[in-house]
Design an enzyme around this catalytic site. Structure first.
Site, short mmCIF file in Angstrom:
data_model
loop_
_atom_site.label_atom_id
_atom_site.label_comp_id
_atom_site.label_asym_id
_atom_site.label_seq_id
_atom_site.Cartn_x
_atom_site.Cartn_y
_atom_site.Cartn_z
N GLY A 203 0.84 -1.20 0.00
CA GLY A 203 0.00 0.00 0.00
C GLY A 203 0.87 1.24 0.00
N VAL B 213 4.60 1.00 1.31
CA VAL B 213 4.73 -0.08 2.26
C VAL B 213 4.85 -1.38 1.47
CG1 VAL B 213 3.72 -1.27 4.23
CG2 VAL B 213 3.36 1.18 3.96
N ASP C 200 -3.95 10.77 14.62
CA ASP C 200 -4.48 10.47 13.28
C ASP C 200 -5.21 9.13 13.30
OD1 ASP C 200 -5.07 10.91 10.61
OD2 ASP C 200 -3.12 10.24 9.87
N ASP D 68 -4.10 -0.39 31.56
CA ASP D 68 -3.11 0.62 31.14
C ASP D 68 -1.94 0.01 30.37
OD1 ASP D 68 -1.76 -0.61 33.17
OD2 ASP D 68 -1.19 1.22 34.22
N ASN E 244 36.36 -22.43 29.00
CA ASN E 244 37.76 -22.84 28.83
C ASN E 244 38.75 -21.69 29.03
OD1 ASN E 244 37.45 -21.39 26.52
ND2 ASN E 244 38.01 -23.05 25.11
N ASP F 137 39.53 -19.02 27.35
CA ASP F 137 40.37 -18.46 26.28
C ASP F 137 39.97 -17.02 25.92
OD1 ASP F 137 38.00 -18.95 25.01
OD2 ASP F 137 38.86 -20.04 23.31
N GLU G 196 30.07 -23.10 23.83
CA GLU G 196 29.89 -22.46 25.14
C GLU G 196 28.55 -21.69 25.19
OE1 GLU G 196 34.50 -21.62 26.57
OE2 GLU G 196 33.62 -20.33 25.05
#
Ligand SMILES: Nc1ncnc2c1ncn2[C@@H]1O[C@H](COP(=O)(O)OP(=O)(O)O)[C@@H](O)[C@H]1O
Ligand SMILES: [Ca+2]
Ligand SMILES: [Ca+2]
Ligand SMILES: [Ca+2]
Ligand SMILES: [Ca+2]
Ligand SMILES: [Mg+2]
Length: 535
Positions: A99, A106, A212, A409, A515, A517, A524
């Site tokens: 559209g 869009v 709007d 709310d 490990n 590193d 992991e």
């Protein structure tokens, strides 16, 4: 029911080329057209994420967190970032057009990582609307509610801003009603009204005025009237805490409130527009009509609605009563969105759905057991839930959230959680459990549980650990794709505006680095995520 003969698309006054008072338009004030280039992308990201910084500062001033890594706040906003256009083509497959509004095109798109269909709104950067598009992103980013269009991410290049949101398969509300061909009654109208009112009550409680509201800006997720989404926040505005009135004259002729024409109004202008939508739903005709905008607006200003008209002869007393309260010219007397939800017509014609007790018990169990042990785990969960989870996977949770939110709310208070616990577990356990649940689930510590916080904490963890989702989440952090997550990559993803101590990023790694590193391997990462399910 009427047959919606007024379905003529009207451009919003503020957006139209032939707007009524173009020199009074908001558009004209923003003539310092924004020039977007790559450098601006970072600037804009910082601007849109600046609330993260405030939160971090607040945290550190109130109490010293136990873990250093706690100062990094992760939520759905963390992953809403502006990217470059070249990334768009890597992340999405472009599909057909959906559209065109006053602002831009869009288009339907497919998100490669999740296979989800999404919508992309393209707004020209060189038009006078570029500033508005950033406003639209900013506004959508503040809003997280089941009845408001969900923002995923956005892209920028020299020409356009590309806003990626969820896709509403059901299309525009009125098109769906027309398809039903007369098979539409007051119960349906009440359901629609309730969803609109829920969305608007939430907006107003968050300080956002839509400005709007009209049928083209109300979309359906699928076939039913409950799954309705408010869209198009390009003209919405944040209320000022001093209660100052708004002065820009914008909106769309049929739906515009009389006080907006006088350029002195507040959030109640949305309630008037909802009244117009309700009138059309019940009669198929707009309450204020005319051959052109000028005539329509003249009627909006001064015409009294005849509630004895034949058009309303089949409409129930309660419905007419709510209509009168919404289309009340005196703004002070006009009903608020929150109070309209308490009106007998909504209460009786659109009662709350019955809860599935087992589903609710499961949700509360998840909430009770919810905790993220490591920052990286928390971030990965937030990413998967917000970016890769389908609507179907959270449907049950959506219903329970709405059921628990008694004051409508759009956020859950301590009391609302406690009442839910009492309802499903009995009272003794409830009081003791509430505080425990609440403080863990309220991740940003603002004193209420947002829809996003609720979904993250209540989702079944099994839903998060499919191989596909884990890989996509890993790829998010392993920016350079070398099969290791490094501290600087985490920093890049989590942003951490205002984080002064660089050690934080190494600490996040250390929490998961088995490990030792100094980097996180996929193994992991996966192990960390599987531990979620063993709680
Ligand atoms: N997420 C979406 N899913 C399906 N259709 C959409 C979506 N967003 C917009 N559209 C269609 O495009 C139209 C214009 O979009 P909108 O955001 O209202 O733009 P504008 O600000 O130009 O009015 C809508 O009225 C609707 O028909
Ligand atoms: Ca609430
Ligand atoms: Ca919160
Ligand atoms: Ca890497
Ligand atoms: Ca390692
Ligand atoms: Mg629109």
């Amino acid at each position: 029911m009427g047959n919606l003969c007024c379905k003529k698309k009207k451009k919003p006054v503020g957006k139209s080329d032939q707007s009524i008072h173009s020199k009074d338009n908001l558009m004209d004030e923003g003539n310092s057209a924004l020039k977007l280039n790559e450098g601006h992308v970072t600037m804009i990201n910082n601007y849109l994420n600046n609330n993260i910084e405030t939160k971090i500062i607040n945290n550190s001033s109130s109490e010293i967190p136990k873990k250093q890594t706690n100062i990094i706040n992760v939520d759905y906003k963390t992953f809403i970032k502006g990217k470059k256009y070249s990334d768009l083509l890597n992340d999405y497959i472009l599909l057909e057009h959906l559209g065109a509004g006053a602002f831009g095109l869009v288009q339907k798109v497919r998100h490669k990582a999740s296979k989800q269909i999404r919508a992309m709104k393209i707004i020209k950067k060189d038009s006078q609307y570029s500033e508005k598009s950033l406003k639209e992103i900013d506004n959508l980013m503040q809003l997280n509610h089941p009845n408001i269009l969900k923002l995923y991410e956005y892209y920028l290049d020299n020409k356009n801003v590309y806003i990626i949101t969820e896709y509403c398969e059901g299309g525009e509300l009125f098109d769906k009603i027309k398809e039903r061909d007369g098979n539409f009654n007051e119960k349906d109208a009440a359901k629609i009204m309730k969803s609109i009112l829920l969305a608007v009550t939430y907006c107003h409680s968050q300080g956002v005025v839509h400005r709007d509201l009209k049928p083209e800006n109300i979309l359906l997720e699928g076939n039913d009237f409950e799954h309705l989404k408010l869209i198009d926040f390009g003209t919405s505005v944040i209320m000022n805490t001093k209660g100052e009135k708004f002065k820009e004259r914008l909106g769309t002729a049929y739906y515009i409130a009389p006080e907006v024409l006088k350029k002195n109004y507040d959030e109640k202008c949305d309630c008037w527009s909802i009244g117009v939508i309700m009138y059309i739903l019940l009669t198929g005709e707009p309450p204020f009509n005319g051959r052109n905008d000028e005539e329509i607006l003249k009627n909006v200003k001064s015409m009294n609605i005849n509630f004895h008209s034949y058009l309303l002869s089949d409409v129930s007393f309660d419905a007419k009563d709510l209509l009168k309260k919404l289309l009340q010219r005196d703004v002070k007397l006009r009903i608020s969105a929150a109070n309209a939800l308490e009106h007998p017509w909504i209460k009786n014609q659109a009662p709350n759905a019955k809860m599935n007790k087992n589903a609710a018990l499961r949700v509360f169990n998840n909430l009770k057991n919810f905790s993220a042990d490591e920052k990286l785990q928390e971030a990965a969960v937030a990413f998967i839930v917000n970016q890769l989870t389908s609507k179907e996977e959270i449907e049950e949770l959506r219903k329970i959230f709405i059921d628990l939110d008694k004051n409508n709310d759009g956020v859950l208070s301590r009391e609302e959680i406690q009442n839910g616990l009492i309802k499903y577990y009995g009272s003794e356990q409830a009081i003791e459990e509430t505080n425990k649940i609440f403080d863990k689930v309220d991740a940003d510590g603002n004193g209420t549980i947002s829809y996003d916080e609720f979904i993250r904490a209540s989702i079944d963890k099994q839903k998060l650990i499919s191989e596909e989702k884990l890989k996509a989440a890993y790829r998010l952090f392993d920016k350079n794709g070398d099969g290791n997550i490094e501290a600087k990559e985490i920093k890049e993803v989590l942003g951490g505006v205002g984080v002064k101590d660089e050690e934080v990023w190494n600490d996040i790694i250390k929490e998961v680095d088995e490990n030792g590193d100094g980097v996180i391997s996929y193994e992991e990462f996966k192990k960390m995520m599987y531990q979620l399910c063993n709680k």
